[in-house]
Design a protein around this motif. Structure first.
Motif, mmCIF file in Angstrom:
data_model
loop_
_atom_site.group_PDB
_atom_site.id
_atom_site.type_symbol
_atom_site.label_atom_id
_atom_site.label_comp_id
_atom_site.label_asym_id
_atom_site.label_seq_id
_atom_site.Cartn_x
_atom_site.Cartn_y
_atom_site.Cartn_z
ATOM 1 N N LYS A 1 2.299 2.190 3.049
ATOM 2 C CA LYS A 1 2.811 1.208 2.102
ATOM 3 C C LYS A 1 1.829 1.048 0.938
ATOM 4 O O LYS A 1 0.615 1.196 1.105
ATOM 5 N N ALA A 2 2.347 0.768 -0.221
ATOM 6 C CA ALA A 2 1.491 0.483 -1.381
ATOM 7 C C ALA A 2 0.727 -0.816 -1.131
ATOM 8 O O ALA A 2 1.227 -1.732 -0.469
ATOM 9 N N ASP A 3 -0.495 -0.889 -1.654
ATOM 10 C CA ASP A 3 -1.300 -2.083 -1.440
ATOM 11 C C ASP A 3 -1.961 -2.537 -2.733
ATOM 12 O O ASP A 3 -1.682 -2.012 -3.819
ATOM 13 N N PHE A 4 -2.855 -3.489 -2.582
ATOM 14 C CA PHE A 4 -3.534 -4.092 -3.731
ATOM 15 C C PHE A 4 -4.229 -3.046 -4.603
ATOM 16 O O PHE A 4 -4.204 -3.114 -5.832
ATOM 17 N N PHE A 5 -4.830 -2.045 -3.965
ATOM 18 C CA PHE A 5 -5.636 -1.090 -4.716
ATOM 19 C C PHE A 5 -4.779 -0.127 -5.535
ATOM 20 O O PHE A 5 -5.237 0.432 -6.520
ATOM 21 N N ASP A 6 -3.524 0.070 -5.126
ATOM 22 C CA ASP A 6 -2.611 0.855 -5.968
ATOM 23 C C ASP A 6 -2.379 0.136 -7.297
ATOM 24 O O ASP A 6 -2.419 0.756 -8.372
ATOM 25 N N MET A 7 -2.134 -1.164 -7.232
ATOM 26 C CA MET A 7 -1.928 -1.921 -8.465
ATOM 27 C C MET A 7 -3.218 -2.003 -9.266
ATOM 28 O O MET A 7 -3.195 -1.872 -10.498
ATOM 29 N N LYS A 8 -4.354 -2.170 -8.600
ATOM 30 C CA LYS A 8 -5.632 -2.231 -9.309
ATOM 31 C C LYS A 8 -5.904 -0.923 -10.046
ATOM 32 O O LYS A 8 -6.401 -0.903 -11.178
ATOM 33 N N GLY A 9 -5.541 0.184 -9.407
ATOM 34 C CA GLY A 9 -5.732 1.477 -10.069
ATOM 35 C C GLY A 9 -4.912 1.612 -11.333
ATOM 36 O O GLY A 9 -5.375 2.161 -12.344
ATOM 37 N N VAL A 10 -3.685 1.086 -11.305
ATOM 38 C CA VAL A 10 -2.836 1.138 -12.501
ATOM 39 C C VAL A 10 -3.442 0.291 -13.618
ATOM 40 O O VAL A 10 -3.475 0.689 -14.789
#
Length: 804
Positions: free
Chosen positions: A619-628
């Motif tokens: 599942k996507a998590d906090f760090f996926d959004m942080k990377g964006v």
């Protein structure tokens, strides 16, 4: 608008063929959508006499007719009941093909031979419906084609008029255009009125209460009329343009409307209570039954024609059943008026009523045509219904409508049309359509002052008159030239360019853009747990919202985007990456307009990768959004950013969110949504959200990129792991290392964080990688050891770190 060739020739003399006229009308802007040759291919339908009519022996509703054609007598079986021996009828001979591709054949009907068919007006295409067969007037020669004998050979044109050309919603209007084309004189009807001794002003009166909605109202009283069928010429003329014959009086009002473009209405005078007319606004809630039998609920914005008690007609649209002309009518009050177009249009649209009358009034009729149309109809009623016209006419015209003056110049006309047109040519062209022109001799640019008649409400500016000149010259005579133009390349303003970069960065990261209304329901702020003191609860109210749920301007994009996510999940689209880049509106004290600022809000939920046999199910998590967000900041060249766990947003999960700063400037927030927010929005899985201030990003973005030369010497990397207190954030450690001034230090990266076996309780391990490189030499191990030692000492001094 339907017109016929023969009817047009009553008002203008011309010898154009049917096809030429169709082309010429189209070239002056009156596009001919269809052309039908009435009676074409029906010469085999001839005049015949019924020599004998007998009942069919085997059918109660059929008759056997012996039909004389002047050369032969033949038998025809007929199903109509309105004929008798001696009548002249229209016989379709064997082989005739009637409208609708119906071919007449010799046949047997109930055992009796039938050689042909006795036709009705509908079967000949002269009307939509009919009762019985067509009985011809006596005296017609036997064997002659019916259409020729009745003078019905004609051509019908259906013209597609644009809404501004209300002047051509009449035969005379189209004839005026033809007279301009061929240079002939337009011949308007000149009614001759013979009045009785009865004085109209002693028997009735007209009062206008709102002259703004009804500038002019005229009426005539016609007594002792005889209601009956219309003569053949009148019925046929109406049928040729698609109108059904009703009775002589109603047909005359329709005939004059088609002829002159001025709708009329006839009231049964004896049904008018108090025998007078009032033109006024309706009262809210009034009930009124129109001629179609429908009960209409009126509003104050509606204009009605009333007698002394209540409404008897919807002004300009439809009459009422309480004053309708009937076979018992003996006295009629004939109305001719001018109504404000917007009033008729508003009422007709609200009630869903569209009639031939309202079609003309709502586009604008000619106020100067009111008396002529009234006299024309009165004269015809006097002749065709044996009526006596009362002496005098009531014409209430409180304030005469002035005619508009517009100036046109030859120089401007030539420039727009691309051909030389002098002032005399312009004056002749405009005079030909009854526009009065006066040359302004004190000007040198060929200026002409044009008085606009009231039948042309569409002519308001010089460019309108230039278009008239172009029409009258003929669009096919205007030379075709390629326009000369230059192309200029203009760069987007800086803020728009950066806004586009933000959007493209999100799309390249795999996010789909959504666009919502800029309105929302303030109650949705409760779902994202905003406090009562939050400034975003102050919003701009909409005076006329689309719906109750869209009554305020948005102060945040978060609720709308979460609703998009919920809606997508309802359609089983659970792996979502959505963003919205739109302004929000925050009211400010003392300011007339709210402050408008651009925000970027994104939501991520579901799988990190699309479902597939070779993809991970994580599942996507906090760090996926942080990377964006990091990628976006890099794209905008915003550096020295810090990530801090402390923030004030209540819609994030505690401990799973952070705020983004550059120095003391807040750039936005991101994190996992609070479980209560997920529950209130009925979002069935965890989701990560970010909310960024794009205005701040644009302001801090570095517009220029500075080139740094590449070193041709190799780099050297050193890895070190430090034990620090568990509550020390990695950002703090990187900040300490960043403060150490080392010229040959190229970069520092955190590549591992570890807590567990081998690490004391209350501690964690931070592993960093330092990269060293010089521009002018290869670094030695001894120098690198000294440089790296400075980093270790800084960690020990500032954070009490221990080297593992």
């Amino acid at each position: 608008m339907k017109v016929t060739l023969n009817w047009l020739k009553d008002y203008v003399d011309f010898d154009l063929t049917a096809d030429d006229l169709s082309h010429r009308l189209t070239m002056v802007g009156l596009e001919v959508d269809a052309m039908e040759r009435l009676g074409e291919g029906l010469d085999s339908v001839i005049v015949a006499r019924l020599a004998d009519v007998q009942q069919h022996p085997d059918a109660d509703r059929l008759t056997i007719c012996k039909v004389e054609t002047g050369s032969v007598t033949q038998q025809v079986v007929c199903g109509a009941q309105n004929h008798k021996t001696g009548d002249l009828v229209a016989l379709a001979q064997v082989g005739t093909v009637l409208p609708g591709n119906f071919k007449i054949k010799k046949s047997k009907i109930r055992g009796q031979e039938s050689c042909g068919m006795l036709c009705s007006v509908s079967e000949l295409g002269l009307a939509d419906e009919s009762d019985g067969i067509l009985i011809l007037p006596p005296g017609l020669p036997l064997g002659q084609p019916v259409f020729k004998a009745l003078g019905l050979k004609d051509v019908m044109y259906e013209i597609g008029l644009t809404p501004n050309r209300s002047d051509c919603l009449s035969i005379v209007g189209v004839a005026r255009e033809i007279s301009a084309m061929v240079g002939a004189t337009l011949q308007l009807p000149e009614p001759v009125i013979t009045e009785s001794d009865s004085l109209v002003t002693q028997k009735t009166s007209v009062t206008i209460e709102d002259a703004d909605l009804c500038p002019r109202y005229a009426a005539r009283l016609i007594e002792n009329v005889k209601i009956g069928p219309s003569p053949e010429w009148l019925a046929r003329r109406l049928e040729s343009v698609g109108m059904r014959s009703i009775n002589n009086v109603v047909d005359i009002t329709n005939f004059v409307m088609m002829e002159l473009g001025q709708p009329l209405h006839a009231f049964d005078f004896n049904l008018l209570r108090e025998h007078r007319i009032q033109v006024r606004r309706a009262h809210d809630g009034d009930q009124f039954t129109t001629l179609d039998g429908q009960i209409r609920t009126l509003m104050e914005s509606d204009l009605v024609i009333c007698d002394g008690v209540g409404p008897v007609a919807l002004a300009g649209i439809m009459g009422g059943g309480n004053s309708e002309i009937s076979p018992e009518t003996t006295d009629i009050l004939l109305e001719s008026a001018y109504f404000k177009p917007s009033t008729i249009r508003r009422t007709g649209k609200r009630l869903g009523l569209h009639t031939e009358s309202s079609h003309r009034f709502e586009r604008g009729t000619d106020v100067d045509m009111v008396p002529l149309a009234l006299d024309r109809a009165a004269a015809l009623i006097a002749v065709l219904a044996d009526g006596a016209i009362a002496r005098g006419v009531i014409d209430v015209y409180p304030e005469v409508l002035t005619r508009r003056l517009v100036t046109i110049t030859a120089s401007r006309t030539s420039q727009v049309l691309g051909l030389e047109v002098d002032a005399d040519d312009i004056r002749n062209k405009l005079n030909s359509i009854d526009l009065k022109c006066k040359l302004l001799i004190d000007r040198r640019d060929g200026a002409i002052s044009v008085e606009i008649p009231n039948f042309r409400p569409d002519l308001e500016r010089e460019i309108d008159l230039i278009e008239e000149v172009a029409r009258l010259i003929g669009y096919d005579h205007i030379p075709v030239t390629m326009p000369a133009s230059t192309l200029t390349c203009q760069q987007l303003p800086g803020h728009l360019s950066l806004e586009r970069q933000v959007r493209e960065c999100m799309v390249h990261a795999g996010y789909a853009e959504v666009i919502n209304y800029s309105f929302f329901n303030p109650e949705c702020l409760d779902k994202i747990r905003l406090s009562a003191e939050d400034l975003r609860r102050q919003n701009v109210q909409i005076l006329n919202p689309l719906t109750e749920e869209q009554g305020s301007m948005r102060t945040t994009l978060v609720p709308s985007l979460l609703e998009n996510a919920v809606r997508n999940q309802a359609y089983r689209s659970e792996d979502l990456a959505l963003f919205e880049l739109r302004p929000v509106f925050q009211p400010e004290d003392g300011a007339e307009l709210p402050r408008e600022s651009l925000r970027l809000t994104a939501v991520l939920c579901g799988r990190r990768e699309p479902q597939g046999w070779a993809q991970s199910a994580e599942k996507a998590d906090f760090f996926d959004m942080k990377g964006v967000v990091e990628q976006l900041l890099t794209q905008l060249r915003i550096s020295n950013v810090s990530w801090q766990a402390e923030h004030d947003e209540s819609f994030y999960h505690p401990g799973k969110s952070c705020a983004v700063y550059q120095g003391a400037r807040l750039l936005g927030t991101l994190g996992e949504l609070h479980p209560e927010v997920l529950h209130d929005f009925d979002l069935g899985q965890s989701a990560i959200l970010c909310d960024l201030d794009v205005e701040a990003l644009i302001e801090l973005s570095c517009a220029t990129v500075k080139f740094q030369p590449l070193s041709r010497f190799p780099d050297v990397q050193r890895d070190s792991a430090f034990l620090v207190d568990a509550d020390v954030p990695a950002q703090r450690a990187l900040a300490v290392l960043g403060q150490v001034k080392i010229n040959d230090l190229e970069s520092i990266e955190l590549f591992d964080v570890y807590c567990g076996e081998g690490v004391p309780a209350g501690k964690k391990s931070l592993a960093i990688r330092a990269c060293y490189r010089a521009m002018d030499r290869t670094l030695t191990d001894e120098l690198i050891q000294n440089l790296h030692g400075k980093l270790i000492k800084a960690m020990e001094k500032e954070l009490g770190a221990e080297l593992r």
